[in-house]
Design an enzyme around this catalytic site. Structure first.
Site, PDB file in Angstrom:
ATOM      1  N   GLY A  40       0.798  -1.228   0.000  1.00  8.47           N
ATOM      2  CA  GLY A  40       0.000   0.000   0.000  1.00  8.47           C
ATOM      3  C   GLY A  40       0.823   1.267   0.000  1.00  8.47           C
ATOM      4  O   GLY A  40       2.044   1.251   0.212  1.00  8.47           O
TER       5      GLY A  40
ATOM      6  N   SER B 281       6.985   3.740  -5.298  1.00  8.71           N
ATOM      7  CA  SER B 281       7.128   3.494  -6.741  1.00  8.71           C
ATOM      8  C   SER B 281       5.853   3.846  -7.504  1.00  8.71           C
ATOM      9  O   SER B 281       5.852   3.935  -8.724  1.00  8.71           O
ATOM     10  CB  SER B 281       7.496   2.025  -6.988  1.00  8.71           C
ATOM     11  OG  SER B 281       6.503   1.203  -6.413  1.00  8.71           O
ATOM     12  N   GLU B 282       4.754   4.045  -6.760  1.00  3.74           N
ATOM     13  CA  GLU B 282       3.476   4.395  -7.399  1.00  3.74           C
ATOM     14  C   GLU B 282       3.282   5.916  -7.517  1.00  3.74           C
ATOM     15  O   GLU B 282       2.170   6.363  -7.795  1.00  3.74           O
ATOM     16  CB  GLU B 282       2.302   3.808  -6.604  1.00  3.74           C
ATOM     17  CG  GLU B 282       2.301   2.315  -6.462  1.00  3.74           C
ATOM     18  CD  GLU B 282       1.847   1.598  -7.721  1.00  3.74           C
ATOM     19  OE1 GLU B 282       1.814   2.244  -8.791  1.00  3.74           O
ATOM     20  OE2 GLU B 282       1.539   0.412  -7.627  1.00  3.74           O
TER      21      GLU B 282
ATOM     22  N   HIS C  39      -3.930   3.868  -1.595  1.00  3.74           N
ATOM     23  CA  HIS C  39      -3.868   2.604  -2.330  1.00  3.74           C
ATOM     24  C   HIS C  39      -3.691   1.465  -1.334  1.00  3.74           C
ATOM     25  O   HIS C  39      -2.798   1.515  -0.487  1.00  3.74           O
ATOM     26  CB  HIS C  39      -2.693   2.636  -3.312  1.00  3.74           C
ATOM     27  CG  HIS C  39      -2.353   1.290  -3.860  1.00  3.74           C
ATOM     28  ND1 HIS C  39      -3.267   0.525  -4.538  1.00  3.74           N
ATOM     29  CD2 HIS C  39      -1.216   0.560  -3.804  1.00  3.74           C
ATOM     30  CE1 HIS C  39      -2.696  -0.625  -4.892  1.00  3.74           C
ATOM     31  NE2 HIS C  39      -1.451  -0.623  -4.447  1.00  3.74           N
TER      32      HIS C  39
HETATM   33 ZN   LIG Z   1      -0.137  -2.219  -4.392  1.00  2.00          ZN
END
Ligand SMILES: [Zn+2]
Length: 217
Positions: free
Chosen positions: A30, A77-78, A97
């Site tokens: 997350g 990384s998101e 997330h």
């Molecule tokens: Zn994820």
């Protein structure tokens, strides 16, 4: 660091701990971010950190326009996906997330996930569901979708939800997982066809007659 940023860091760290304690992410899973409007910046969770013991100072501040790190730390990384959501939906001031297993399992199995509860009708509506993708492709999908819905489930992965506050973005994930558990429980009892979604007319009625009391938190 001003008082608002301090408060934002505390809230964001608390939300990650809440996600972990509610079983909505694994310890390294997350991520979440929120806009610091005063600074034209974004606070985002660091890459690969233990979310249970995340501290306020571990959060990474990045420039909102360029995504460049301001100060220290390695952002999630998101980050690109988060920036794509903010770019596509101007009402989004926070993105969460998570990996809620029931919701993701139901959607990955191809179940047409509808609207099942009044809370879902009011705050989230029907989530979009997309096939598994990551990196640049995921960011591009979010750019195309985030302006038209409140949450996107990525098959075999997790869900992204956003809102005007971090608590509202978080609440959307809890509400969707709660509805998914209800769907599974009902379908187990009735052999697959136990739970119907709320009709479009009922959703319109809920939206017309009820206002969420916690919108401004
Ligand atoms: Zn994820």
């Amino acid at each position: 660091m001003n008082h608002r940023e301090q408060l934002a860091r505390q809230t964001l760290a608390d939300v990650m701990k809440k996600l972990y304690s509610r079983g909505l992410i694994s310890v390294y899973g997350g991520n979440a971010s929120m806009v610091l409007s005063d600074d034209n910046a974004l606070l985002i969770t660091p890459s690969g950190f233990n979310k249970e013991s995340l501290k306020e100072e571990d959060l990474v501040k990045v420039d909102f326009a360029s995504g460049k790190v301001l100060g220290e730390g390695k952002p999630s990384s998101e980050l690109r996906t988060h920036l794509a959501i903010y770019g596509a939906n101007k009402e989004a001031k926070a993105v969460v997330h998570a990996h809620p297993t029931t919701l993701v399992g139901v959607c990955t199995a191809g179940y047409d996930f509808g609207v099942y509860t009044p809370e879902q009708a009011l705050l989230v509506g029907k989530p979009m569901v997309i096939n598994f993708c990551m990196g640049e492709e995921l960011a591009e999908r979010m750019s195309a979708l985030a302006g038209t819905c409140q949450a996107v489930v990525v098959k075999n992965h997790g869900v992204f939800a956003w809102g005007p506050t971090i608590m509202e973005a978080y609440a959307k994930i809890e509400i969707l997982e709660e509805a998914a558990k209800m769907v599974v429980a009902g379908n187990v009892i009735m052999g697959g066809l136990g739970v119907s979604s709320i009709s479009d007319e009922q959703v319109l009625d809920i939206l017309k007659n009820y206002r969420p009391s916690h919108k401004s938190q």
